[in-house]
Each structure stands twice: as C-alpha cells, then as structure tokens.
Write a protein that holds these residues in place. Structure first.
Motif, PDB file in Angstrom:
ATOM      1  N   SER A  36      -4.021   3.626  -2.383  1.00 44.05           N
ATOM      2  CA  SER A  36      -3.645   2.245  -2.066  1.00 44.05           C
ATOM      3  C   SER A  36      -2.705   1.671  -3.115  1.00 44.05           C
ATOM      4  CB  SER A  36      -4.890   1.364  -1.925  1.00 44.05           C
ATOM      5  OG  SER A  36      -5.661   1.364  -3.115  1.00 44.05           O
ATOM      6  N   LYS A  38      -0.639   3.437  -4.945  1.00 45.84           N
ATOM      7  CA  LYS A  38       0.643   4.128  -4.755  1.00 45.84           C
ATOM      8  C   LYS A  38       1.473   3.420  -3.681  1.00 45.84           C
ATOM      9  CE  LYS A  38      -0.742   8.829  -6.108  1.00 45.84           C
ATOM     10  NZ  LYS A  38      -1.034  10.203  -5.639  1.00 45.84           N
ATOM     11  N   ASN A  39       0.828   3.060  -2.584  1.00 50.05           N
ATOM     12  CA  ASN A  39       1.543   2.365  -1.509  1.00 50.05           C
ATOM     13  C   ASN A  39       2.087   1.017  -1.992  1.00 50.05           C
ATOM     14  OD1 ASN A  39       1.162   4.324   0.484  1.00 50.05           O
ATOM     15  ND2 ASN A  39      -0.825   3.488   1.076  1.00 50.05           N
ATOM     16  N   CYS A  40       1.254   0.275  -2.734  1.00 52.33           N
ATOM     17  CA  CYS A  40       1.674  -1.040  -3.235  1.00 52.33           C
ATOM     18  C   CYS A  40       2.865  -0.897  -4.178  1.00 52.33           C
ATOM     19  CB  CYS A  40       0.514  -1.720  -3.952  1.00 52.33           C
ATOM     20  SG  CYS A  40      -0.840  -2.216  -2.866  1.00 52.33           S
ATOM     21  N   SER A  42       5.118   1.715  -4.472  1.00 51.66           N
ATOM     22  CA  SER A  42       6.341   2.238  -3.850  1.00 51.66           C
ATOM     23  C   SER A  42       6.999   1.200  -2.947  1.00 51.66           C
ATOM     24  CB  SER A  42       6.041   3.520  -3.064  1.00 51.66           C
ATOM     25  OG  SER A  42       5.122   3.269  -2.019  1.00 51.66           O
ATOM     26  N   TYR A  43       6.202   0.284  -2.369  1.00 49.88           N
ATOM     27  CA  TYR A  43       6.757  -0.755  -1.502  1.00 49.88           C
ATOM     28  C   TYR A  43       7.719  -1.671  -2.271  1.00 49.88           C
ATOM     29  CZ  TYR A  43       6.798  -4.196   2.311  1.00 49.88           C
ATOM     30  OH  TYR A  43       7.185  -5.027   3.339  1.00 49.88           O
ATOM     31  N   TRP A  62       1.699  -6.831   0.937  1.00 47.20           N
ATOM     32  CA  TRP A  62       0.800  -5.671   0.874  1.00 47.20           C
ATOM     33  C   TRP A  62      -0.307  -5.777   1.924  1.00 47.20           C
ATOM     34  CZ3 TRP A  62      -0.082  -5.842  -5.152  1.00 47.20           C
ATOM     35  CH2 TRP A  62       1.045  -5.317  -5.804  1.00 47.20           C
ATOM     36  N   GLN A  65       0.885  -5.008   5.447  1.00 43.00           N
ATOM     37  CA  GLN A  65       1.113  -3.588   5.701  1.00 43.00           C
ATOM     38  C   GLN A  65      -0.184  -2.785   5.762  1.00 43.00           C
ATOM     39  OE1 GLN A  65       3.833  -2.350   6.692  1.00 43.00           O
ATOM     40  NE2 GLN A  65       5.180  -4.082   6.253  1.00 43.00           N
ATOM     41  N   TYR A  67      -2.153  -2.067   3.202  1.00 47.47           N
ATOM     42  CA  TYR A  67      -2.263  -1.185   2.034  1.00 47.47           C
ATOM     43  C   TYR A  67      -3.541  -1.411   1.231  1.00 47.47           C
ATOM     44  CZ  TYR A  67       2.747  -0.138   2.569  1.00 47.47           C
ATOM     45  OH  TYR A  67       3.968   0.264   3.023  1.00 47.47           O
ATOM     46  N   ILE A  68      -4.127  -2.592   1.353  1.00 52.02           N
ATOM     47  CA  ILE A  68      -5.197  -2.979   0.434  1.00 52.02           C
ATOM     48  C   ILE A  68      -6.548  -2.432   0.895  1.00 52.02           C
ATOM     49  CG2 ILE A  68      -6.355  -4.922  -0.669  1.00 52.02           C
ATOM     50  CD1 ILE A  68      -3.412  -4.506  -1.475  1.00 52.02           C
ATOM     51  N   HIS A  84      -5.456  -5.172  -7.252  1.00 48.58           N
ATOM     52  CA  HIS A  84      -4.401  -4.160  -7.223  1.00 48.58           C
ATOM     53  C   HIS A  84      -3.204  -4.613  -8.061  1.00 48.58           C
ATOM     54  CE1 HIS A  84      -6.723  -2.340  -4.032  1.00 48.58           C
ATOM     55  NE2 HIS A  84      -5.798  -1.424  -3.800  1.00 48.58           N
ATOM     56  N   HIS A 142      10.745   0.681   6.265  1.00 52.94           N
ATOM     57  CA  HIS A 142      10.893  -0.623   5.615  1.00 52.94           C
ATOM     58  C   HIS A 142      12.355  -0.816   5.219  1.00 52.94           C
ATOM     59  CE1 HIS A 142       6.559  -0.392   5.496  1.00 52.94           C
ATOM     60  NE2 HIS A 142       6.637   0.737   4.808  1.00 52.94           N
TER      61      HIS A 142
END
Length: 562
Positions: A36, A38-40, A42-43, A62, A65, A67-68, A84, A142
């Motif tokens: 999670s 990593k997603n935050c 990279s976004y 976030w 999407q 991600y959380i 996060h 995105h």
C-alpha cells in the motif's frame, strides 16, 4: 534463501556496480515498503518535480484509488491514510515539509532523486502529457496534463483511472464543453478527475462517470451551477469546488451523494444557500464553506454529521427569522455532537441570534480542536443593545482545555466568563495556549490572568477601550506548587493597539514570594524573558510597563504622555 533470490532478481543486488548507484540505493528503500505504501509513493510521480503536494489533497487521491489499507481493525480510512503519509515523511520519501503555526504538516515536496525513483517504478502506469506528447502506452492508468496541454484533443487507448489537468490562466487555452464531451467516453473508468482552473463553464456529461470518487472543479470562475445529474454519482467521495466564484447553488437532490466525505465550497462568493437534507450526508469528514459571505446560517441537521473532522466555519444569527420553517437552521448547540472536529473553527454570531435553550458546554468536549475563534458580527448601524445576551452566549462556548489558539472579537460583554471556575487564571484552565487575540471587545473591563501561560508565544489586544490594567486581581499565595514569579516565559510577540484607557500592567504594586531568593520581590521588577517583538499604538494613558530586555522589533506611537 527465497528472500535473497527475490532481492537478486529485483535488480537491487547491483548496488555499487557502476551506474546510478544513488538511485539504486533509493530503490532499495522503496523495495522495503508495504504494497500500500508503494502504491501511495509511486502515485506521486504523476505530479511534476518540485510540486507542492498538499497533504489533504494527496490523502484524498490515495483513498479514491483504493490504495489505503487500514493497519488496525478499528482504524478509519482517513486515519490509515494519515499514517501512510507520516510513514513516508519519517522515511524521508518527502522533504521540504511545510507546517502550520501549530506544527501540523500542510505540504511536502519530493526530492528530484526520489521523484526519479517514483517515475521509474511507476513508469508503466503514469503518463504525463505535454504539448509534444503524441501517444501514451497501452498500460497507462494515471494521466497528468501539463499546463495548457489539455486544450488539445486527446484520446486514450487504456482505461485510465486518474486524469489531472493543471489549468492555464490563458483565455485562448480554456477548456470548452465540446472538448470535454468529445473525450468523456474514454474516461468512463475514471476514479479521479481534476479540472482545476480550466475555465470550464458547464459539465452536463458528468453523469457518465459512474465510477468517479474524486472530482475537483475548483477555481473555475465561470462555473455557475452543477448539473442535477451529478447526484447519480453514488461513489463520489470528494467534491472540490473552492473558488468557483460564480457558483450560485447546489443541485436540489444533493443529499443523494451519501458517500461524500470531502466537500469544499470555500470562497464561492455567490453561493447563497445550501439544499435541504445536508444532514443526511453522514459520511462527511470535511465540510468547508468559509468565505462564502452570502451564506448566513448552518444547514439544518448539521449536528447529525458526527464524523466531521474539518468544519472551519459555523454561522448563526446572521439573518432574522421570519417563519417557523427557518427554525430548522443549525444552532450553536449542534456543535456539542461534533466531537471529532480537528484543527480550527471560526464561530460567527450575528445580532439575530436567540438563546437556543441548550445547557452549554458546546465546545468543551471537542478535545481535538487546536484553535477557536468566536466572532460577534455587527455593523456600526446595527441596533445591538439588548439583542444579544453577550456573556450568556459566550458562557456556553467554553473552549476545550487542550486548545492552542483562542481568538475573541466583537464581544460586548464587560468580562469574559470563568466557565464555572473560581480562579480566573487561564494557566489553570487553558494551559496549552500558544496564541491569544482579543479584538474589538470594546466594553471589556478586565481580562483573565495570562502571565503564567508557559506556552504562550503571541498576545494581541486591539480596541479594548475600557481595559485599564492587564491584571486586576492577584494573590500573594501560591497554590498547588504555582510559581508566582513566572511571567510570560515564552511570549515572543505582544501587540497593544488602541487601548485608550490602559494605564499599566497591575492595578496595585505588591510584593510576591520568591522561592529562589527566599524573600519577596515587587511585581514591577518582573520582565519579559523572551519578548522580541513589541508593538504599542494609541495607548495614551499607559505610564508603566514591565521590563523588556531582548526586543528586536519595536513600534511605539501615541504612548503615555508622548
């Protein structure tokens, strides 16, 4: 052993072998994040280098999407997102941290190298469109449009999830309705749509974006209304309309947006009312309509929004009630249920406010608030004598003890309530105060004892025409280990402006116990240990003042006999 194989195949084992050693080491930090996080991280590559990432906006994106992931069963999605964010700050994925005056983070940036890492790990899904862009990869999810680039027609092969456009102030690059309608069929899977400052006037086709969770139409000065069809967007969580200066109203069935968590209507100058049923939006966490000067009351049912965390403004008594229907307006007593409020709140009380019959203590349980501003609003032409029971109203607004900032303006009472306490000493009742402003309280004859507030850094007193002494009552006897010689230990800024009756600090000269010297000292020998900025204007009767030894910024005019 399996972990080492994963590490080797990930490409991180090449540290020290030559090219881009620093980036490789930074990637290793990324590799240690949870999925999670990593997603935050990279976004964030969606935004340009050196971009100021606003904490609240980033967290909302976030969440939109998906991600959380909550780290605790009882943790709300907002608290998990905050956690996060703070983890990424602590691990130095963000820098240039900007904080407010109370230490809460407002904005961050990414170091250029960290941004390069984010772009590298997110390159398959992140696309940036400029005037030179001809196509995007099939896996792009995105998309960020650089300033002015959105004005060109663009279609997408992939199912994009985010479309963010940085608006242009150039009128020849404003976005037309036709441009939006021509592209919207390729936006059907959008979860995030930001068309901030793009000059859009209407958005009738918005109802096609059934998956939309985050919609930002802010700073569109020609947007006068939202289509009724927006109420079909049942997944919508965030709606940002701030600085849509010509927006006049919201759709009648706005309360159908039951999943809405974030609503920003601030600085919508023409917005004069809110639709009925706002109390049904019980998922709301953030509701901001500050600087909407034509809004004169809270919506009915505001007390039902118990999950609210951000409510910068609360308005009562700004218009005269002429019918029984208008009794449904929000009341001060509705504040009592909003125990999750955080940050600051401004409470505007107009001359038409009438006693709501509540028992008081409306703010006392709001323990997460950091600042309270209570503002009594009237004009010079208003007949205000007898319209408000000044002290009774303020009595019901006892602030929580953890407060850091307190502002009181326009109050016509002669004293500030003690809120049920024997001692009129804010060092005991509000010990964490950092900032105090008392403004335009023209009848105030005395103020609470403030000198022992150990955290107070800023004190501003303006237009307190009847105040003669800063401290009217005192005691020679310390209570509960109190040190009587403590005198504004942290105060850095003091402003006294238009205190036409002020004569001095203490009404009577007296001796107090001094534990250090095992004797007694005069109060007049007290000094400000840390005061660096002192402004005194139009205090013609002021003839005595405590010693100040470290002033760096001094302003004096119309003081004493001078």
């Amino acid at each position: 052993m399996n972990k080492w194989h994963t590490f080797e195949h990930s490409g991180f084992a090449g540290i020290g072998n030559g090219d881009n050693d620093i980036l490789t080491i930074l990637k290793l930090s990324y590799h240690n994040l949870t999925p999670s996080l990593k997603n935050c991280f990279s976004y964030c590559a969606l935004f340009p280098k050196d971009y100021r990432l606003k904490r609240k906006e980033l967290i909302s994106l976030w969440i939109a999407q998906g991600y959380i992931v909550s780290l605790d069963r009882d943790q709300s999605i907002e608290d998990a997102a905050e956690e996060h964010f703070l983890i990424l700050v602590r691990r130095c994925f963000f820098h240039d941290v900007e904080k407010d005056k109370y230490g809460d983070i407002e904005c961050v940036k990414m170091h250029d190298l960290m941004h390069d890492v984010a772009r590298e790990v997110g390159k398959e899904e992140i696309g940036v469109v400029s005037s030179n862009t001809t196509e995007l990869g099939d896996k792009i999810r995105h998309v960020y449009f650089a300033r002015g680039a959105f004005s060109q027609s663009y279609s997408f092969k992939s199912k994009i999830r985010s479309l963010i456009s940085e608006g242009s102030m150039s009128y020849d690059r404003m976005v037309s309705v036709d441009q939006v309608d021509a592209q919207i069929d390729s936006w059907i899977g959008l979860r995030v749509l930001c068309l901030q400052s793009t000059g859009i006037k209407r958005f009738d086709s918005i109802c096609k974006l059934m998956h939309l969770r985050h919609l930002d139409l802010s700073v569109n000065h020609e947007l006068k209304a939202l289509p009724d069809s927006i109420t079909r967007l049942h997944n919508l969580q965030t709606l940002d309309l701030h600085r849509c200066t010509k927006l006049r109203e919201l759709p009648k069935d706005f309360s159908k947006l039951v999943n809405l968590r974030y609503l920003d209507l601030s600085q919508c100058d023409e917005l004069s009312g809110l639709p009925s049923g706002m109390g049904q939006l019980t998922s709301l966490r953030h509701f901001d309509f500050s600087d909407c000067y034509k809004l004169t009351s809270m919506p009915s049912g505001i007390g039902k929004l118990t999950y609210l965390r951000v409510l910068p403004l609360f308005v009562v008594g700004m218009e005269k009630r002429v019918s029984t229907e208008e009794q449904c307006m929000g009341e001060l007593k509705d504040l009592k249920a909003l125990t999750n409020l955080k940050g600051g709140i401004e409470i505007k009380i107009g001359i038409f406010y009438k006693n709501d019959g509540g028992g008081g203590g409306y703010l006392k349980g709001l323990k997460y608030l950091t600042q309270v501003e209570i503002r009594f609003v009237y004009s010079a032409e208003d007949e205000i004598d007898g319209c408000l029971e000044w002290k009774d109203v303020l009595e019901k607004l006892e602030p929580p003890s953890n407060l850091k900032g307190f502002i009181l303006s326009g109050y016509k009472g002669m004293t500030i309530p003690r809120w049920g306490r024997v001692e009129d000493n804010w060092a005991l009742s509000l010990p964490h105060l950092v900032k105090i402003d008392l403004l335009g309280c023209v009848n105030l004859e005395q103020i609470p004892s403030l000198s022992k507030l150990r955290n107070l850094k800023s004190l501003i007193l303006e237009y307190l025409h009847k105040l003669e002494y800063m401290e009217n009552t005192s005691s020679n006897n310390a209570k509960d280990g109190e040190d009587l010689t403590v005198f504004f230990p942290s105060l850095e800024t003091l402003t006294l402006w238009n205190l036409s009756s002020l004569k001095g600090w203490w009404r009577e000269e007296e001796l107090v116990e001094d534990d250090d010297d095992d004797g007694r000292i005069l109060r007049s020998s007290f000094r400000f240990p840390r005061l660096s900025k002192l402004m005194i204007y139009n205090c013609p009767k002021l003839t005595s003042f405590p010693s100040c030894g470290s002033i760096e910024d001094l302003g004096l005019d119309e003081v004493g006999s001078n």
